[in-house]
Each structure stands twice: as C-alpha cells, then as structure tokens.
Design a protein around this motif. Structure first.
Motif, PDB file in Angstrom:
ATOM      1  N   ALA A   1       0.826  -1.208   0.000  1.00  0.00           N
ATOM      2  CA  ALA A   1       0.000   0.000   0.000  1.00  0.00           C
ATOM      3  C   ALA A   1       0.859   1.257   0.000  1.00  0.00           C
ATOM      4  N   ILE A   2       1.934   1.256   0.789  1.00  0.00           N
ATOM      5  CA  ILE A   2       2.829   2.419   0.847  1.00  0.00           C
ATOM      6  C   ILE A   2       3.510   2.625  -0.507  1.00  0.00           C
ATOM      7  N   ARG A   3       3.947   1.487  -1.116  1.00  0.00           N
ATOM      8  CA  ARG A   3       4.614   1.599  -2.422  1.00  0.00           C
ATOM      9  C   ARG A   3       3.668   2.160  -3.476  1.00  0.00           C
ATOM     10  N   GLY A   4       2.410   1.646  -3.479  1.00  0.00           N
ATOM     11  CA  GLY A   4       1.444   2.135  -4.460  1.00  0.00           C
ATOM     12  C   GLY A   4       1.154   3.607  -4.259  1.00  0.00           C
ATOM     13  N   ALA A   5       0.999   4.017  -2.986  1.00  0.00           N
ATOM     14  CA  ALA A   5       0.726   5.424  -2.707  1.00  0.00           C
ATOM     15  C   ALA A   5       1.902   6.297  -3.115  1.00  0.00           C
ATOM     16  N   ALA A   6       3.120   5.808  -2.869  1.00  0.00           N
ATOM     17  CA  ALA A   6       4.315   6.591  -3.234  1.00  0.00           C
ATOM     18  C   ALA A   6       4.416   6.753  -4.747  1.00  0.00           C
ATOM     19  N   GLU A   7       4.088   5.700  -5.506  1.00  0.00           N
ATOM     20  CA  GLU A   7       4.143   5.793  -6.967  1.00  0.00           C
ATOM     21  C   GLU A   7       3.134   6.812  -7.493  1.00  0.00           C
ATOM     22  N   ILE A   8       1.949   6.825  -6.875  1.00  0.00           N
ATOM     23  CA  ILE A   8       0.946   7.802  -7.308  1.00  0.00           C
ATOM     24  C   ILE A   8       1.382   9.217  -6.955  1.00  0.00           C
ATOM     25  N   LEU A   9       1.976   9.383  -5.764  1.00  0.00           N
ATOM     26  CA  LEU A   9       2.429  10.719  -5.353  1.00  0.00           C
ATOM     27  C   LEU A   9       3.540  11.225  -6.258  1.00  0.00           C
ATOM     28  N   GLN A  10       4.318  10.314  -6.850  1.00  0.00           N
ATOM     29  CA  GLN A  10       5.386  10.752  -7.753  1.00  0.00           C
ATOM     30  C   GLN A  10       4.828  11.401  -9.014  1.00  0.00           C
ATOM     31  N   GLU A  11       3.580  11.079  -9.355  1.00  0.00           N
ATOM     32  CA  GLU A  11       2.960  11.639 -10.560  1.00  0.00           C
ATOM     33  C   GLU A  11       2.316  12.994 -10.303  1.00  0.00           C
ATOM     34  N   ALA A  12       2.519  13.557  -9.081  1.00  0.00           N
ATOM     35  CA  ALA A  12       1.988  14.877  -8.705  1.00  0.00           C
ATOM     36  C   ALA A  12       0.484  14.958  -8.940  1.00  0.00           C
ATOM     37  N   PRO A  13      -0.303  14.156  -8.242  1.00  0.00           N
ATOM     38  CA  PRO A  13      -1.756  14.193  -8.413  1.00  0.00           C
ATOM     39  C   PRO A  13      -2.333  15.470  -7.797  1.00  0.00           C
ATOM     40  N   PRO A  14      -3.624  15.696  -7.988  1.00  0.00           N
ATOM     41  CA  PRO A  14      -4.259  16.863  -7.367  1.00  0.00           C
ATOM     42  C   PRO A  14      -4.106  16.827  -5.839  1.00  0.00           C
ATOM     43  N   PRO A  15      -4.177  17.986  -5.189  1.00  0.00           N
ATOM     44  CA  PRO A  15      -3.949  18.048  -3.730  1.00  0.00           C
ATOM     45  C   PRO A  15      -4.865  17.110  -2.937  1.00  0.00           C
ATOM     46  N   GLN A  16      -6.148  17.017  -3.299  1.00  0.00           N
ATOM     47  CA  GLN A  16      -7.040  16.177  -2.525  1.00  0.00           C
ATOM     48  C   GLN A  16      -6.671  14.695  -2.666  1.00  0.00           C
ATOM     49  N   VAL A  17      -6.208  14.282  -3.840  1.00  0.00           N
ATOM     50  CA  VAL A  17      -5.779  12.893  -4.045  1.00  0.00           C
ATOM     51  C   VAL A  17      -4.480  12.629  -3.289  1.00  0.00           C
ATOM     52  N   ALA A  18      -3.560  13.630  -3.361  1.00  0.00           N
ATOM     53  CA  ALA A  18      -2.281  13.481  -2.657  1.00  0.00           C
ATOM     54  C   ALA A  18      -2.501  13.351  -1.147  1.00  0.00           C
ATOM     55  N   ALA A  19      -3.465  14.162  -0.623  1.00  0.00           N
ATOM     56  CA  ALA A  19      -3.738  14.101   0.816  1.00  0.00           C
ATOM     57  C   ALA A  19      -4.273  12.717   1.211  1.00  0.00           C
ATOM     58  N   ARG A  20      -5.151  12.146   0.320  1.00  0.00           N
ATOM     59  CA  ARG A  20      -5.710  10.846   0.636  1.00  0.00           C
ATOM     60  C   ARG A  20      -4.630   9.770   0.674  1.00  0.00           C
ATOM     61  N   PHE A  21      -3.718   9.782  -0.286  1.00  0.00           N
ATOM     62  CA  PHE A  21      -2.674   8.762  -0.312  1.00  0.00           C
ATOM     63  C   PHE A  21      -1.613   9.000   0.765  1.00  0.00           C
ATOM     64  N   THR A  22      -1.437  10.284   1.134  1.00  0.00           N
ATOM     65  CA  THR A  22      -0.521  10.566   2.253  1.00  0.00           C
ATOM     66  C   THR A  22      -1.073   9.994   3.554  1.00  0.00           C
ATOM     67  N   ASP A  23      -2.391  10.166   3.771  1.00  0.00           N
ATOM     68  CA  ASP A  23      -3.013   9.570   4.962  1.00  0.00           C
ATOM     69  C   ASP A  23      -2.878   8.053   4.948  1.00  0.00           C
TER      70      ASP A  23
END
Length: 474
Positions: free
Chosen positions: A273-295
């Motif tokens: 889950a952490i790896r998947g979230a980190a890969e998505i965050l690398q693509e600079a998603p919108p702030p609300q998506v980034a906040a969800r994956f950061t949580d």
C-alpha cells in the motif's frame, strides 16, 4: 512395569528384608531371653530356700521340717493369678535337697528321696563351690518336657553341708513365649503394612509429579503448551525448569523462522500500500488525491509500527521462564483498565461495569495490565455501540477467576480452536484486522503465572474470557 511400581516393590522389598532380619532376631531371642530371666529367678529362689532349709538339714529331720511342711500346705492353697492375661493356677516349682555326698534327703515331688544325685550337674558343681545348673528332659520322647534346675549350696560354719536345687519345667513359660512371639509378629506385620501404605503414597506422589511433567512435555509437542507445573519437590522442580529451558531452546530456530515468515506476510500488505501510494504521489496528483494517499501511507506506517512493537513484546514474554510474583489487587486492575480505555468506551457508548473486589492475585502487575487490556480491547472491538462489558472476579479454592464478558457478536465456531495462534485474527466491525498477537500474548502471560486462559461464547450473544490466576494469601 511402570517406574512407580518398581519403586514401590524395591522399597517394600528393602523394608521386608530389613524387617525379616530384625523380627527373626527378636523371635529367636524370645525363648532364650525368657529362659535366662527364669534362670535368674531360680538362682534367687534357690539361694533363699537354701538358707531356710539349713536348719532342717542340720536337724536331720528334712522329711518333717519347715520346708516339707511348707510344700505340704502349698498343695492345699491354689493360686488364682492373671499375669497379662496368662492364668496361673498352681505352684510350678520343683525342689530337692541333698546332703554333702549328693544323696537326696528331701524331694518336693516325693519321688527321689534316697537317690544319689551326686553326678547330676547342678549338685556336682555346687558341692565343689561352683555355679550348678542343669536342664533335663523328663520324657525322652518329648522335647518339650525339659526341666531347668538351679542349685545353691547349704553352708554351715563355712562348709558346704548340702545342696538345695530348685527346678521349673520350661514348658510353663510356653504361654509367655508364644504371646511375645505373637505380639512381635503382629507388630512386624503392622509395620510392613504401614511401610507399604507410606510407600504407596510416595509412589503416588512421584507418579503424579512425573505425570504433570509428561503432560507438559506432550503439550509442548502438540504446540499447545500448558503452564509449567508445580511439582513440589526441589529435584523435580529443577527437572521441570530444565524441560522448560529445553523447550525454549528447541523452539528457538522454529520460533525465529516462524516469526520471520509471519512478519514478512503481515508486512506485505502495508508495504504494498505504501509503495502504491508513493508511486501515485510521484505523478503529482491533485492536492485532494495526494492528501488521501498521504493519509494512507501514515496509516500503514502506524500499522507496521504497532505490529513490530507487539512482536517485540511477544518475543520478550515468550523468552521468560519465571517472573517475580507479588500481591496484585484485582480492584486496582479493574480501575486502571477503565481509565486507560475510557476514550474507546465513550466513543462507542459501551457501558463498562464491575464490582469492587478485595481479592488479590499472585503476579506481575504490568503483565496483567497488558493481558487484561488485550482482552478488554477485543471485547470493545466486537461489542456493538451501546453494548455492555462486565469485569468480574471470583475466588475458587486457591485460585481467582477474572472474567471479561461482552454482549458482542460472539466467536464463530470455525475460529474457536485457532484464537490463540499467533497472527490469527478475525475482522472487526470497521473491516480491519488486528495484529493477531493479543490473545497469544495473553496465553503466554497466563503460562508465566502458572494459570490459564479460556474463551467461550455466552447466551444469548457475547463472549466470555476467563483468566485463571493463583490467589495471594497475606
């Protein structure tokens, strides 16, 4: 043959052989001992009677003297005595008196007057200033017809002028001898019986202690360890500790291997889950998506941290063989449980009820807090909002039964046999699973306290966990 039976037979044989030697010596000594005592009495009697008979011998009127008259009167005076249950009806003494040449001048039986007894051992030796005694068989065909005679010199003006010999049939002492032998043999039989009973108790205790160790070893083999038994004896206690130490050492390799596999398995999901979230965050998603994956990353990180901490705590508890025991107040445990879980209870609106108790248990306060806390956490997780949880304690002989009862959904039948396995967990109401180490930890705490833990379903709904501990007596 079982070892206990061998011990009992060996012990009994030793006691029996020792008893046989002792009692055979006693029995063999009864007859000669009684006869030695009788001989001593005859010596005293002969010496006294010789002094009384001196005047009769000097007067030459032994057939009508005081001694003859006394024996004549004695025939008409029966004896009625009971000596320790042995009846005595008549005088049993035989007496004869000889002159200086050994010729019989008086015989209480009236048969030997005028006969030459100078060659009889008692008369022969006494006339020569020695101790004279003999034992003569009256009936050649009857070995029990012997009569013991003991003689004493009749002395006048420093010279031996005659001999007085007192005799008594040996068979008159037979009742005494038989009674003594009977009592000795009865006492010997009673002693062997008592020895057998004591040996039986000893063997029962040894078998019971060894049986506890066998059951403990079997439980380890079946991977269902029970508390280390209290076997009572210091030697067996050392053996029990050695078995426990051996169990820990033998389990070491499998223990580490199992933990590594289990930890790897449990960490796969949060790491993925952490790896998947980190890969998505690398693509600079919108702030609300980034906040969800950061949580999500923070949640999975917290999950891994809890898992590692519980694993370390579990390993620390399982590596301990003994703990220092002290008096722990059950009421204080309940108060600390309520205070530490007050937020979770209020969040779900669960009522925690308990009665104040003055009971004390023997244990380590911190471990008991943690163990009961795990039980209460499970109860809170599986109890619906608005439900109830009860904490109770009850004394049962030398034990205290601490129960955590909830009004939740209960335990599925398929899970009842697996609840105490490491990493086995049931889904909670929120869909999440726990680390699966809580109940395994509780089982280890119960083992260290030589107690037990049991979970059962209760009607109509709910679960009851019972932690059994030993009482602390002040």
């Amino acid at each position: 043959m079982r070892m206990g039976m061998r011990l009992l037979l060996g012990y009994f044989l030793i006691v029996a052989v020792a008893g046989w030697f002792v009692f055979s010596i006693f029995v063999q000594e009864v007859k000669p001992g009684v006869r030695r005592a009788m001989e001593g009495t005859l010596i005293d009697t002969a010496t006294l009677m010789a002094e009384l008979a001196k005047d009769d011998l000097l007067s030459g009127n032994t057939q009508h003297g005081r001694l003859a008259k006394a024996f004549a009167d004695l025939r008409y005076q029966p004896i009625n005595a009971s000596i320790s249950g042995i009846k005595k009806r008549r005088n049993e003494y035989l007496l004869y008196m000889t002159d200086a040449q050994g010729k019989v001048v008086f015989d209480s039986a009236g048969r030997a007057v005028g006969q030459d007894y100078s060659r009889w051992n008692d008369v022969w030796l006494t006339l020569r200033g020695k101790y004279g005694a003999r034992s003569t068989q009256i009936d050649p065909d009857d070995a029990d017809s012997t009569v013991m005679y003991v003689a004493a010199p009749i002395i006048h003006d420093g010279k031996i002028i005659g001999v007085l010999s007192v005799g008594k049939a040996n068979n008159t002492m037979t009742p005494v001898i038989k009674r003594s032998e009977h009592r000795i043999l009865w006492a010997g039989g009673a002693l062997l019986g008592i020895a057998l009973m004591i040996g039986g108790v000893m063997v029962w205790w040894i078998n019971r202690s060894i049986g506890k160790l066998v059951r403990y070893a079997d439980s380890v083999t079946l991977e269902q360890p029970v508390p280390l038994p209290d076997v009572g004896s210091s030697e067996l206690r050392k053996l029990a500790s050695a078995l426990e130490s051996m169990r820990v050492k033998l389990e070491g390799k499998n223990y580490i291997e199992h933990y590594v596999h289990a930890l790897t398995h449990e960490l796969k999901s949060p790491l993925a889950a952490i790896r998947g979230a980190a890969e998505i965050l690398q693509e600079a998603p919108p702030p609300q998506v980034a906040a969800r994956f950061t949580d999500n990353i923070l949640t999975q990180n917290a999950r891994m941290q809890v898992l590692v901490e519980k694993l370390l705590l579990q390993a620390k508890v399982e590596s301990r063989l003994e703990i220092p025991l002290a008096a722990v107040s059950v009421n204080a445990l309940f108060v600390r449980l309520r205070e530490s879980r007050s937020i979770q209870l209020e969040r779900k609106g669960i009522a925690l009820q308990y009665d104040e108790s003055d009971l004390q248990v023997a244990g380590e306060s911190e471990l008991l807090d943690e163990a009961l806390g795990n039980l209460l956490d499970n109860a809170i997780d599986f109890t619906p909002a608005g439900g109830s949880i009860w904490l109770t304690a009850r004394a049962q002989e030398e034990q205290v039964l601490i129960r955590v009862t909830d009004s939740g959904s209960g335990i599925p039948d398929y899970a009842l046999d697996r609840l105490f396995e490491r990493f086995y967990s049931l889904p909670r109401e929120n869909g999440h699973k726990s680390s699966g180490l809580g109940l395994a930890f509780v089982r280890e705490v119960a083992r260290l306290h030589r107690g037990s833990i049991q979970l059962v379903n209760v009607l109509p709904t709910g679960t009851e966990a019972t932690l059994t501990l030993h009482r602390h007596f002040t």
